[in-house]
Design a protein around this motif. Structure first.
Motif, PDB file in Angstrom:
ATOM      1  N   ALA A 293     -16.552 -42.914  91.856  1.00  0.00           N
ATOM      2  CA  ALA A 293     -17.104 -41.460  91.357  1.00  0.00           C
ATOM      3  C   ALA A 293     -17.829 -40.868  92.596  1.00  0.00           C
ATOM      4  N   CYS A 294     -17.573 -39.562  92.778  1.00  0.00           N
ATOM      5  CA  CYS A 294     -18.223 -38.861  93.843  1.00  0.00           C
ATOM      6  C   CYS A 294     -18.863 -37.746  93.406  1.00  0.00           C
ATOM      7  N   CYS A 295     -20.215 -37.510  93.843  1.00  0.00           N
ATOM      8  CA  CYS A 295     -20.856 -36.425  93.620  1.00  0.00           C
ATOM      9  C   CYS A 295     -20.576 -35.232  94.628  1.00  0.00           C
ATOM     10  N   LEU A 296     -20.096 -34.104  94.016  1.00  0.00           N
ATOM     11  CA  LEU A 296     -19.417 -33.000  94.968  1.00  0.00           C
ATOM     12  C   LEU A 296     -20.461 -32.251  95.343  1.00  0.00           C
ATOM     13  N   ASN A 297     -21.547 -32.118  94.565  1.00  0.00           N
ATOM     14  CA  ASN A 297     -23.053 -31.297  95.236  1.00  0.00           C
ATOM     15  C   ASN A 297     -23.523 -31.935  96.435  1.00  0.00           C
ATOM     16  N   ASP A 298     -23.507 -33.298  96.315  1.00  0.00           N
ATOM     17  CA  ASP A 298     -24.193 -34.324  97.566  1.00  0.00           C
ATOM     18  C   ASP A 298     -23.197 -33.989  98.753  1.00  0.00           C
ATOM     19  N   ASP A 323     -22.525 -23.325  91.940  1.00  0.00           N
ATOM     20  CA  ASP A 323     -22.666 -22.557  90.623  1.00  0.00           C
ATOM     21  C   ASP A 323     -23.692 -22.738  89.762  1.00  0.00           C
ATOM     22  N   SER A 324     -23.604 -24.261  89.609  1.00  0.00           N
ATOM     23  CA  SER A 324     -24.952 -24.790  88.786  1.00  0.00           C
ATOM     24  C   SER A 324     -25.603 -25.933  89.381  1.00  0.00           C
ATOM     25  N   GLN A 325     -26.745 -26.066  88.999  1.00  0.00           N
ATOM     26  CA  GLN A 325     -27.507 -27.425  89.374  1.00  0.00           C
ATOM     27  C   GLN A 325     -26.994 -28.770  89.000  1.00  0.00           C
ATOM     28  N   GLU A 326     -25.874 -28.750  87.751  1.00  0.00           N
ATOM     29  CA  GLU A 326     -25.379 -29.721  87.240  1.00  0.00           C
ATOM     30  C   GLU A 326     -24.599 -30.613  88.052  1.00  0.00           C
ATOM     31  N   PRO A 327     -24.669 -31.898  88.428  1.00  0.00           N
ATOM     32  CA  PRO A 327     -23.840 -32.308  89.443  1.00  0.00           C
ATOM     33  C   PRO A 327     -22.323 -32.408  88.740  1.00  0.00           C
ATOM     34  N   ILE A 328     -21.525 -32.188  89.756  1.00  0.00           N
ATOM     35  CA  ILE A 328     -19.825 -32.013  89.735  1.00  0.00           C
ATOM     36  C   ILE A 328     -19.382 -33.365  90.047  1.00  0.00           C
ATOM     37  N   TRP A 329     -18.773 -34.249  89.543  1.00  0.00           N
ATOM     38  CA  TRP A 329     -18.269 -35.379  89.732  1.00  0.00           C
ATOM     39  C   TRP A 329     -16.596 -35.351  89.745  1.00  0.00           C
ATOM     40  N   VAL A 330     -16.079 -36.151  90.828  1.00  0.00           N
ATOM     41  CA  VAL A 330     -14.700 -36.493  90.683  1.00  0.00           C
ATOM     42  C   VAL A 330     -14.653 -37.806  91.230  1.00  0.00           C
ATOM     43  N   ARG A 331     -13.355 -38.491  91.048  1.00  0.00           N
ATOM     44  CA  ARG A 331     -12.983 -39.547  91.477  1.00  0.00           C
ATOM     45  C   ARG A 331     -12.180 -39.618  92.753  1.00  0.00           C
ATOM     46  N   GLY A 332     -12.466 -40.662  93.475  1.00  0.00           N
ATOM     47  CA  GLY A 332     -11.809 -40.545  94.868  1.00  0.00           C
ATOM     48  C   GLY A 332     -12.417 -41.513  95.890  1.00  0.00           C
ATOM     49  N   GLU A 333     -11.806 -41.344  97.117  1.00  0.00           N
ATOM     50  CA  GLU A 333     -12.510 -41.951  97.959  1.00  0.00           C
ATOM     51  C   GLU A 333     -13.290 -41.118  98.653  1.00  0.00           C
ATOM     52  N   GLU A 334     -14.699 -41.335  98.738  1.00  0.00           N
ATOM     53  CA  GLU A 334     -15.505 -40.661  99.232  1.00  0.00           C
ATOM     54  C   GLU A 334     -15.470 -40.123 100.627  1.00  0.00           C
ATOM     55  N   GLU A 335     -15.079 -41.055 101.631  1.00  0.00           N
ATOM     56  CA  GLU A 335     -14.917 -40.641 103.206  1.00  0.00           C
ATOM     57  C   GLU A 335     -13.655 -39.760 103.277  1.00  0.00           C
ATOM     58  N   GLN A 336     -12.711 -39.810 102.297  1.00  0.00           N
ATOM     59  CA  GLN A 336     -11.688 -38.956 102.664  1.00  0.00           C
ATOM     60  C   GLN A 336     -11.983 -37.517 101.785  1.00  0.00           C
ATOM     61  N   LEU A 337     -12.686 -37.395 101.263  1.00  0.00           N
ATOM     62  CA  LEU A 337     -13.155 -36.297 100.442  1.00  0.00           C
ATOM     63  C   LEU A 337     -14.060 -35.453 101.345  1.00  0.00           C
TER      64      LEU A 337
END
Ligand code: ADP
Length: 446
Positions: A293-298, A323-337
């Motif tokens: 799980a990767c947090c796109l906000n970070d 857009d919002s302060q809510e963290p947005i999560w996706v699944r993936g390889e953090e380094e590649q994202l």
């Protein structure tokens, strides 16, 4: 493809194998249809003749008194009967059996128990050995070469004594004619069909080889591009070394040479790393179970912070908008994202002149996370927009190379997006700026 010998040869091979197999299938089907039609026709012909012979047999037997003698009353059943071994001088074309007229080509023969001819009716085929039994494979043949099928029955008198033999036959001219028409159709029709199949095979082989040829061309182009990209730094290294070594270099000159070598080496290393990353993504099966799980906000705030120095140096205002302060999560390889978004921000800074703006926006809808990198830079012409994701493609080659780009940044970014079940698209207007949009499926952390 026509000018490429290897592909032309393969296309010929493919077309001829296909045409050969199709020809064999068509030929076998043709033979099977011919055989089935012939058998079917023969069966109905034989049944008709057997039933006619049966009718005659049943009608005649009660009228026969003495073995080998034909009573005049037989003419009630066979009015055109010629009694005696000699054939009638002008035999009628059609025989009448119980007042019914048969088709032309039929004959009836009566033989006594010794096999001598007693009477005839209907056709009189010259030289027909009607003593013999017939089958589909072995019909009777007269002197003119016409074929006949015959049914033979034994006759008994009214008192049950053996009387002689009844032979009923019919000409096979019609049957042979029918079979000859099918044969002619097969003999002429099959080669014609083969010509059509040959043409269709050539066309289909061309269609089938088209994608292979396109990939082949891409690989060739790719190899040429790699060679070209590798040659540039290697030539620079070579030239620098030769110039430096041609005379005794001063410490400053040696230092400057080392600086150049370092820069070119850095460029080579980057190019090779990019190529390795692309080929790994091409070859490796995506293993989604290893995704985290990767947090796109970070991710966005880290990258904006990381690039703020370069932006400052380039005189470009770099900002982020969540857009919002809510963290947005996706699944993936953090380094590649990170690599994906970094490539987009890097490009935006490179292709935006001083005084421009670059904004990284993060948002989401019900199912997708959305990262947008917008700049007010040079923009991309509509005709180029589809091609910028190709490997080694650069719109302005000179300018791009100056910036150190090999034309792999967007290809890598797109490969990463696809690997993560996402997409990367561009909207741009020449001279106005570009907007790169990345979409990923959302991941909810319960
Ligand atoms: P490069 O390493 O040359 O930047 P990329 O694959 O990242 O290669 O980009 C391919 C081409 O797309 C670039 O050469 C450039 O012409 C164009 N491009 C990419 N991003 C932008 C942008 N933000 N604005 C204008 N042109 C861009």
């Amino acid at each position: 493809m026509r000018n490429n010998r290897l592909f032309n040869l393969s296309r010929w091979r493919l077309a001829s194998y296909y045409a050969g197999v199709m020809g064999l299938i068509l030929g076998l089907c043709g033979l099977a249809v011919y055989e089935m039609t012939a058998q079917d026709h023969w069966r109905s012909l034989d049944q008709e003749l057997t039933s006619l012979a049966g009718t005659l047999h049943d009608g005649l037997e009660p009228l026969l008194q003495q073995p080998g003698q034909l009573e005049p009353s037989v003419r009630h059943i066979l009015p055109n009967l010629c009694i005696g071994p000699q054939a009638c001088p002008r035999p009628p074309q059609r025989i009448h059996i119980l007042n019914a007229t048969q088709q032309p080509g039929y004959y009836v023969r009566f033989l006594n128990l010794n096999g001598q001819l007693l009477a005839t009716a209907g056709e009189n085929p010259p030289g027909l050995a009607f003593e013999r039994e017939t089958t589909r494979q072995q019909p009777l043949t007269d002197q003119r070469g016409n074929r006949y099928h015959q049914v033979s029955l034994q006759l008994k008198t009214a008192t049950g004594q053996p009387w002689g033999y009844l032979k009923v036959g019919r000409s096979l001219v019609e049957y042979d004619h029918h079979l000859h028409s099918i044969q002619a159709f097969l003999v002429w029709g099959l080669p014609t069909m083969m010509l059509v199949v040959g043409g269709a095979s050539w066309w289909l082989a061309g269609l089938a080889m088209e994608p292979v040829y396109r990939s082949y061309q891409q690989i060739q182009q790719f190899t040429a591009d790699i060679a070209h990209e590798l040659r540039t730094p290697i030539t620079a290294i070579q030239a620098t070394l030769e110039t430096t070594l041609s005379a005794e270099p001063s410490p400053e000159e040696a230092y400057s040479t080392l600086q150049i070598l370092k820069r070119q080496n850095y460029r080579l290393t980057h190019l090779i790393q990019d190529l390795l990353l692309l080929s790994r993504m091409d070859l490796q099966k995506v293993n989604r179970s290893q995704f985290q799980a990767c947090c796109l906000n970070d991710l966005v705030s880290d990258l904006v912070e990381e690039f703020s120095g370069s932006a400052l140096a380039a005189g470009v205002a770099l900002s982020s908008k969540l857009d919002s302060q809510e963290p947005i999560w996706v699944r993936g390889e953090e380094e590649q994202l990170y690599r994906l978004v970094a490539n987009l921000i890097n490009n935006a800074l490179h292709y935006t002149p001083a005084g421009g703006r670059v904004q990284v926006m993060l948002g989401s809808d019900k199912y997708q996370a959305l990262i947008q990198v917008q700049d007010t830079g040079i923009g991309i012409a509509p005709a180029e927009q589809a091609r910028i994701f190709d490997r080694f493609y650069r719109v302005d080659t000179a300018r791009s190379r100056q910036q150190g780009g090999a034309g792999l940044g967007l290809a890598i970014a797109q490969a990463i997006a696809v690997k993560h079940q996402g997409s990367l698209t561009v909207e741009s207007e020449l001279g106005q700026g570009s907007l790169f949009i990345v979409k990923f499926p959302l991941f909810s952390i319960a």
